[in-house]
Each structure stands twice: as C-alpha cells, then as structure tokens.
Design a protein around this motif. Structure first.
Motif, mmCIF file in Angstrom:
data_model
loop_
_atom_site.group_PDB
_atom_site.id
_atom_site.type_symbol
_atom_site.label_atom_id
_atom_site.label_comp_id
_atom_site.label_asym_id
_atom_site.label_seq_id
_atom_site.Cartn_x
_atom_site.Cartn_y
_atom_site.Cartn_z
ATOM 1 N N GLU A 152 -4.675 17.292 6.848
ATOM 2 C CA GLU A 152 -3.400 16.770 7.328
ATOM 3 C C GLU A 152 -3.066 15.592 6.431
ATOM 4 O O GLU A 152 -3.973 14.909 5.924
ATOM 5 N N ASN A 153 -1.791 15.333 6.217
ATOM 6 C CA ASN A 153 -1.417 14.237 5.327
ATOM 7 C C ASN A 153 -0.092 13.645 5.769
ATOM 8 O O ASN A 153 0.629 14.224 6.571
ATOM 9 N N GLU A 154 0.215 12.486 5.241
ATOM 10 C CA GLU A 154 1.443 11.785 5.604
ATOM 11 C C GLU A 154 2.423 11.724 4.445
ATOM 12 O O GLU A 154 3.298 10.870 4.412
ATOM 13 N N GLY A 155 2.259 12.631 3.500
ATOM 14 C CA GLY A 155 3.207 12.709 2.407
ATOM 15 C C GLY A 155 2.524 12.832 1.064
ATOM 16 O O GLY A 155 1.335 12.553 0.917
ATOM 17 N N TRP A 156 3.294 13.273 0.097
ATOM 18 C CA TRP A 156 2.810 13.395 -1.265
ATOM 19 C C TRP A 156 3.965 13.131 -2.223
ATOM 20 O O TRP A 156 5.127 13.204 -1.854
ATOM 21 N N GLU A 157 3.579 12.805 -3.441
ATOM 22 C CA GLU A 157 4.575 12.588 -4.482
ATOM 23 C C GLU A 157 3.971 12.934 -5.829
ATOM 24 O O GLU A 157 2.755 12.857 -6.016
ATOM 25 N N ARG A 158 4.841 13.306 -6.730
ATOM 26 C CA ARG A 158 4.411 13.572 -8.094
ATOM 27 C C ARG A 158 4.134 12.242 -8.773
ATOM 28 O O ARG A 158 4.849 11.255 -8.558
ATOM 29 N N ASP A 159 3.096 12.201 -9.598
ATOM 30 C CA ASP A 159 2.763 11.012 -10.364
ATOM 31 C C ASP A 159 3.521 11.088 -11.689
ATOM 32 O O ASP A 159 3.122 11.796 -12.608
ATOM 33 N N TYR A 160 4.632 10.366 -11.769
ATOM 34 C CA TYR A 160 5.475 10.410 -12.964
ATOM 35 C C TYR A 160 4.879 9.645 -14.137
ATOM 36 O O TYR A 160 5.435 9.688 -15.235
ATOM 37 N N GLU A 161 3.762 8.962 -13.923
ATOM 38 C CA GLU A 161 3.063 8.316 -15.040
ATOM 39 C C GLU A 161 2.384 9.357 -15.927
ATOM 40 O O GLU A 161 2.089 9.081 -17.083
ATOM 41 N N VAL A 162 2.124 10.543 -15.390
ATOM 42 C CA VAL A 162 1.535 11.628 -16.179
ATOM 43 C C VAL A 162 2.675 12.307 -16.925
ATOM 44 O O VAL A 162 3.562 12.893 -16.310
#
Length: 175
Positions: A152-162
């Motif tokens: 279960e998680n509370e959100g995700w995001e792409r790592d734009y530093e990569v």
C-alpha cells in the motif's frame, strides 16, 4: 526540470524487463515482477440550478493502487522481515506490530537495453498489506517457487533528476 531530448535518435520505447527495486538505500535481490504504478482520481459531478440538463465535472480524491512485488523464493528474508513489521505471529501481546518503522519509501528504476538507468519512480510511505511466502506447491509442476508482497502506498512520482542516457554505439573495426 530535466531536459527530455538528450537522445533524439532513440525511437523505440523502453522495454519492461530491465529494472531494479531499492529500499533502505540498497537493492532488493531477485525481484522478477513489479505491478503497474496506477492512480485514479474520482470525478465529482455537479450542476448549478440554472444549468441545462448537463453536469460539470471536476477532480476529487486521488487514490494510488497497491504495488505488488514478486520474486523467486531464496534465503533472502527482506520481504518477510518487512511484512513482519505489520504483523508478526507469536511475538506476544502488544508486540505483533512495529508501527515505528513499518513504512518505507521505495525506488523503482527502469534501465535501457544497454543497462543504463533511463527512468526512476519514487513510491512513498509503503507498507506491506499482503505477504505470500510461497506459491502453491505442486509435485507435478516445473516452475520457480514464487513469493510476493503487496505494498500500500500514499503516492508516487517520477524522479525527473534521472535524465535520458546517451546510448552507446558500436564502433566498426577498421582495416
């Protein structure tokens, strides 16, 4: 924000078979499958009294689906240790749950065919809601024994530093 066209010669999308998963600052061994990252935003329909017989729509709550990680059974106990923080049978009354550190941030990295890091996603405040220690045992089967955890998680995001890597080219031999 990162530059998006570092490799303008790349036409093909990335494949889904080269990836690694990291938590607690280290890579987790043997993960063979990661469920898709998916979020859904509820639609809130509303209408004003003077409007014609149609409704307007606006975004409501956003829910993040659980992510399942799958791997073959080995002596590595990382899945089980994390799952035991939520419920550890036989640990004694009041000691079955470790609420202090049962959540972890997880990083999912995707690599190109050359083994270069191409994409990364950060999945926040994960905890194990389901642990499958083994798959069905079958004496007539010819398969790898699989275990999985559902996060279960509370959100995700792409790592734009990569950023998109410059892919290697092969040099033709001369002479």
């Amino acid at each position: 924000m990162a530059q998006f066209s570092v490799n303008p010669a790349r036409f093909d999308p990335y494949k889904n078979f080269k990836f690694r998963v990291k938590w607690d600052g280290r890579y987790v061994a043997g993960i063979s499958k990661v469920a898709a990252l998916k979020r859904t935003t509820e639609v809130v329909r509303h209408r004003e009294g003077g409007d014609p017989s149609s409704s307007r729509k606006s975004p409501g709550r956003t829910e993040y689906e659980a992510v399942t990680l799958e791997r073959g059974v080995t002596h590595d106990v990382e899945f089980e240790r994390w799952a035991n923080k939520v419920w550890n049978f036989g640990n004694g009354l009041g000691a079955e749950v470790s609420l202090k550190d049962f959540r972890k941030d997880v990083i999912i990295e995707v690599y190109n065919e050359a083994g270069q890091l191409a994409l990364a996603y950060k999945v926040y405040r994960c905890w194990v809601s389901e642990f499958q220690a083994t798959a069905d045992l079958d004496a007539n089967a010819n398969a790898v024994l699989i275990q999985n955890i559902k996060l279960e998680n509370e959100g995700w995001e792409r790592d734009y530093e990569v950023v998109e890597p410059s892919e290697p080219t092969f040099i033709e031999p001369t002479g």
